[in-house]
Design an enzyme around this catalytic site. Structure first.
Site, PDB file in Angstrom:
ATOM      1  N   ASP A  38       0.850  -1.185   0.000  1.00  9.71           N
ATOM      2  CA  ASP A  38       0.000   0.000   0.000  1.00  9.71           C
ATOM      3  C   ASP A  38       0.889   1.240   0.000  1.00  9.71           C
ATOM      4  O   ASP A  38       1.908   1.273   0.695  1.00  9.71           O
ATOM      5  CB  ASP A  38      -0.895  -0.007   1.240  1.00  9.71           C
ATOM      6  N   HIS A 103     -10.470  -4.204  -3.674  1.00  9.19           N
ATOM      7  CA  HIS A 103      -9.126  -4.520  -3.204  1.00  9.19           C
ATOM      8  C   HIS A 103      -9.161  -4.869  -1.726  1.00  9.19           C
ATOM      9  O   HIS A 103      -9.868  -4.255  -0.947  1.00  9.19           O
ATOM     10  CB  HIS A 103      -8.131  -3.388  -3.486  1.00  9.19           C
ATOM     11  N   LEU A 104      -8.404  -5.883  -1.382  1.00  8.17           N
ATOM     12  CA  LEU A 104      -8.306  -6.379  -0.020  1.00  8.17           C
ATOM     13  C   LEU A 104      -7.091  -5.763   0.646  1.00  8.17           C
ATOM     14  O   LEU A 104      -6.005  -5.755   0.073  1.00  8.17           O
ATOM     15  CB  LEU A 104      -8.157  -7.904  -0.024  1.00  8.17           C
ATOM     16  N   HIS A 105      -7.261  -5.262   1.872  1.00  7.65           N
ATOM     17  CA  HIS A 105      -6.143  -4.783   2.678  1.00  7.65           C
ATOM     18  C   HIS A 105      -5.710  -5.918   3.589  1.00  7.65           C
ATOM     19  O   HIS A 105      -6.535  -6.526   4.267  1.00  7.65           O
ATOM     20  CB  HIS A 105      -6.567  -3.582   3.542  1.00  7.65           C
TER      21      HIS A 105
END
Length: 145
Positions: A38, A103-105
């Protein structure tokens, strides 16, 4: 929800990353997903898992999120739990998502996130929802509320 080919999403920064149009280090990838750091990390380890196309494939995304955290030896399969607060994986709810591409964090260690990161990605966050919560809402309501 249908899928949109990456090539048809020229303005989407995540599609550009998936197409190697932006210089970003890809940490893991397969034919469906890419994983990278990120740009504004909320934890020491903060990764994004992004489908190559605009689709909603949560289970595969969760697998890749777990893989990157395990690969970096910050979590094992048992650590990803809101109760243990070691690792966090989830999604921002619209309209709180900065990029309109699912989107996956994947974040760790969650216990060391600062106050601002806790607001954005913590278990009490109003706009962050875990994979389990998303799957439960989809099963119960057919959509994420």
């Amino acid at each position: 929800m249908g899928s949109q080919d990456v090539s048809g999403s020229e303005d989407c920064p995540f599609c550009q990353i998936a197409n190697n149009q932006i210089d970003t280090e890809i940490l893991l990838s397969d034919d469906q997903l890419v994983c990278f750091r990120d740009l504004k990390p909320g934890a020491t380890h903060h990764y994004l898992v992004v489908p190559r196309r605009h689709i909603d494939n949560l289970e595969r995304m969760e697998e890749m999120g777990r893989s990157i955290l395990e690969r970096n030896k910050v979590c094992d399969l048992d650590d990803i739990s809101p109760v243990l607060n070691l690792c966090r994986m989830g999604f921002h709810l619209p309209p709180f998502s900065s990029v309109p591409h699912l989107h996956l964090h994947a974040l760790a260690p969650a216990s060391k996130m600062n106050f601002r990161s806790q607001l954005r990605y913590g278990s009490q966050s109003y706009w962050f929802i875990t994979v389990d919560q998303v799957l439960s809402q989809l099963k119960t309501h057919g959509k994420v509320k």
